[in-house]
Enzyme design. Structure first.
Site, PDB file in Angstrom:
ATOM      1  N   ASP A 126       0.809  -1.216   0.000  1.00  0.00           N
ATOM      2  CA  ASP A 126       0.000   0.000   0.000  1.00  0.00           C
ATOM      3  C   ASP A 126       0.842   1.265   0.000  1.00  0.00           C
ATOM      4  O   ASP A 126       2.065   1.223   0.199  1.00  0.00           O
ATOM      5  CB  ASP A 126      -0.955  -0.001   1.206  1.00  0.00           C
ATOM      6  CG  ASP A 126      -0.278  -0.481   2.496  1.00  0.00           C
ATOM      7  OD1 ASP A 126       0.962  -0.481   2.548  1.00  0.00           O
ATOM      8  OD2 ASP A 126      -0.995  -0.850   3.425  1.00  0.00           O
ATOM      9  N   ASP A 147      -7.689  -2.633  14.267  1.00  0.00           N
ATOM     10  CA  ASP A 147      -9.074  -2.910  13.864  1.00  0.00           C
ATOM     11  C   ASP A 147      -9.153  -4.123  12.928  1.00  0.00           C
ATOM     12  O   ASP A 147     -10.178  -4.386  12.321  1.00  0.00           O
ATOM     13  CB  ASP A 147      -9.685  -1.670  13.182  1.00  0.00           C
ATOM     14  CG  ASP A 147      -8.889  -1.216  11.959  1.00  0.00           C
ATOM     15  OD1 ASP A 147      -7.890  -1.890  11.594  1.00  0.00           O
ATOM     16  OD2 ASP A 147      -9.256  -0.194  11.357  1.00  0.00           O
ATOM     17  N   HIS A 177      -7.290  -4.538  10.172  1.00  0.00           N
ATOM     18  CA  HIS A 177      -6.965  -4.281   8.760  1.00  0.00           C
ATOM     19  C   HIS A 177      -5.684  -5.007   8.341  1.00  0.00           C
ATOM     20  O   HIS A 177      -4.785  -5.234   9.145  1.00  0.00           O
ATOM     21  CB  HIS A 177      -6.909  -2.781   8.439  1.00  0.00           C
ATOM     22  CG  HIS A 177      -5.758  -2.022   9.002  1.00  0.00           C
ATOM     23  ND1 HIS A 177      -5.895  -0.875   9.741  1.00  0.00           N
ATOM     24  CD2 HIS A 177      -4.418  -2.249   8.943  1.00  0.00           C
ATOM     25  CE1 HIS A 177      -4.705  -0.428  10.094  1.00  0.00           C
ATOM     26  NE2 HIS A 177      -3.789  -1.244   9.617  1.00  0.00           N
ATOM     27  N   GLU A 202      -9.671  -1.793   5.362  1.00  0.00           N
ATOM     28  CA  GLU A 202     -10.293  -1.456   6.640  1.00  0.00           C
ATOM     29  C   GLU A 202     -11.596  -2.236   6.804  1.00  0.00           C
ATOM     30  O   GLU A 202     -12.148  -2.738   5.808  1.00  0.00           O
ATOM     31  CB  GLU A 202     -10.605   0.054   6.660  1.00  0.00           C
ATOM     32  CG  GLU A 202      -9.378   0.951   6.493  1.00  0.00           C
ATOM     33  CD  GLU A 202      -8.567   1.131   7.776  1.00  0.00           C
ATOM     34  OE1 GLU A 202      -8.762   0.338   8.719  1.00  0.00           O
ATOM     35  OE2 GLU A 202      -7.747   2.055   7.824  1.00  0.00           O
TER      36      GLU A 202
HETATM   37  C1  F6R Z   1       1.609  -1.519   6.199  1.00  0.00           C
HETATM   38  C2  F6R Z   1       0.263  -2.040   6.304  1.00  0.00           C
HETATM   39  C3  F6R Z   1      -0.520  -2.048   7.582  1.00  0.00           C
HETATM   40  C4  F6R Z   1       0.303  -2.454   8.803  1.00  0.00           C
HETATM   41  C5  F6R Z   1      -0.569  -2.430  10.061  1.00  0.00           C
HETATM   42  C6  F6R Z   1       0.220  -2.769  11.301  1.00  0.00           C
HETATM   43  O1  F6R Z   1       2.076  -1.615   4.865  1.00  0.00           O
HETATM   44  O2  F6R Z   1      -0.231  -2.429   5.322  1.00  0.00           O
HETATM   45  O3  F6R Z   1      -1.594  -2.931   7.420  1.00  0.00           O
HETATM   46  O4  F6R Z   1       0.826  -3.732   8.605  1.00  0.00           O
HETATM   47  O5  F6R Z   1      -1.134  -1.169  10.214  1.00  0.00           O
HETATM   48  O6  F6R Z   1       1.156  -1.771  11.530  1.00  0.00           O
HETATM   49  P1  F6R Z   1       2.310  -1.937  12.631  1.00  0.00           P
HETATM   50  O7  F6R Z   1       3.197  -3.012  12.139  1.00  0.00           O
HETATM   51  O8  F6R Z   1       3.001  -0.595  12.640  1.00  0.00           O
HETATM   52  O9  F6R Z   1       1.622  -2.277  13.911  1.00  0.00           O
END
Ligand code: F6R
Length: 245
Positions: free
Chosen positions: A67, A136, A138, A143
């Protein structure tokens, strides 16, 4: 679904790097699906260390990131492109033309997303997809929603994600409100999926996502039905799952 339990974050990073390096050794021209965020930082660090020792060669690898924020250019320090260059790509011998991140600078969402689906298809799909998980549920920026979104698409970030990501910006107002992300189909079509989670903060969502119903309200829950899905988590992140037993 397999669960690999690790003692702590360091152990998690080493075990994840081990699986990724095995993938690269077995198939030097493989396609890795990669993630940003805090979770994979230790994994990238470990892979760089092994690369420096001459144990792993990325010269034929293709990478496809999950992303990117819509509206951020490559040189923006909070863009995921910048993050990947800083923490991983500039430190290994991956070819610059083998590196892919959605084009956040393209204001035409439809065009940017179709182009990204084409890149994934032309690469022959993803051999191994690395994921983190949001509080959440995701994955990528998929989301919670009423239905699973299939291909690459543009999303409006939820308040919870803006709150979680504001630590990287000077304030919550600076966090972009939209992002381009691979969809659930892109992720589910990966031949192998690894999701990493560390710390107590992730314990509740891991239990909900992997021991609750499969629902687009918890996007990661779809991974329960992937044919080669491994959750790699440390003891703290597994604490609520352990408490069920
Ligand atoms: C990042 C991504 C997000 C993260 C998620 C967890 O490319 O796609 O889905 O993997 O927000 O983030 P952290 O690892 O910072 O807890």
């Amino acid at each position: 679904m397999r669960i690999i339990r690790t003692k702590d974050y360091k152990d998690l990073s080493r075990k994840t790097a081990n699986i990724l390096s095995a993938q690269v050794i077995i198939k030097p021209g493989c396609v890795l699906g990669l993630a940003t965020g805090s979770s994979p930082l230790g994994t990238y660090e470990q892979l760089v260390e092994w690369y420096n020792k001459g144990d792993i060669d990325f010269s034929q690898v293709t990478s496809i990131n999950l992303d990117e924020y819509r509206g951020l250019t490559h040189d923006h320090e909070q863009s995921y492109w910048y993050f990947m260059q800083k923490h991983f790509f500039s430190r290994i011998n991956i070819r610059p033309d083998h590196v892919h991140v959605p084009d956040g600078a393209n204001p035409n969402a439809e065009e940017a997303c179709r182009e990204y689906d084409r890149i994934i298809e032309e690469a022959g799909g993803i051999d191994c997809q690395l994921l983190g998980i949001g509080l959440d549920g995701h994955i990528g920026f998929n989301e919670p929603a009423d239905a699973f979104q299939m291909g690459t698409h543009c999303v409006r970030l939820t308040q919870s994600t803006i709150e979680a990501n504001k630590r990287f910006f000077s304030s919550a107002d600076e966090v972009p409100r939209e992002a381009y992300t691979m969809g659930i189909r892109n992720i589910m079509q990966a031949r192998k999926v690894l999701l990493i989670a560390s710390g107590e903060g992730k314990a509740a969502i891991l239990k909900q996502a992997f021991f609750g119903p499969v629902t687009p309200r918890v996007p990661a829950s779809i991974l329960q039905i992937h044919q080669d899905f491994t959750l790699i988590a440390d003891e703290a992140a597994l604490s609520e799952i352990d408490a069920m037993k």
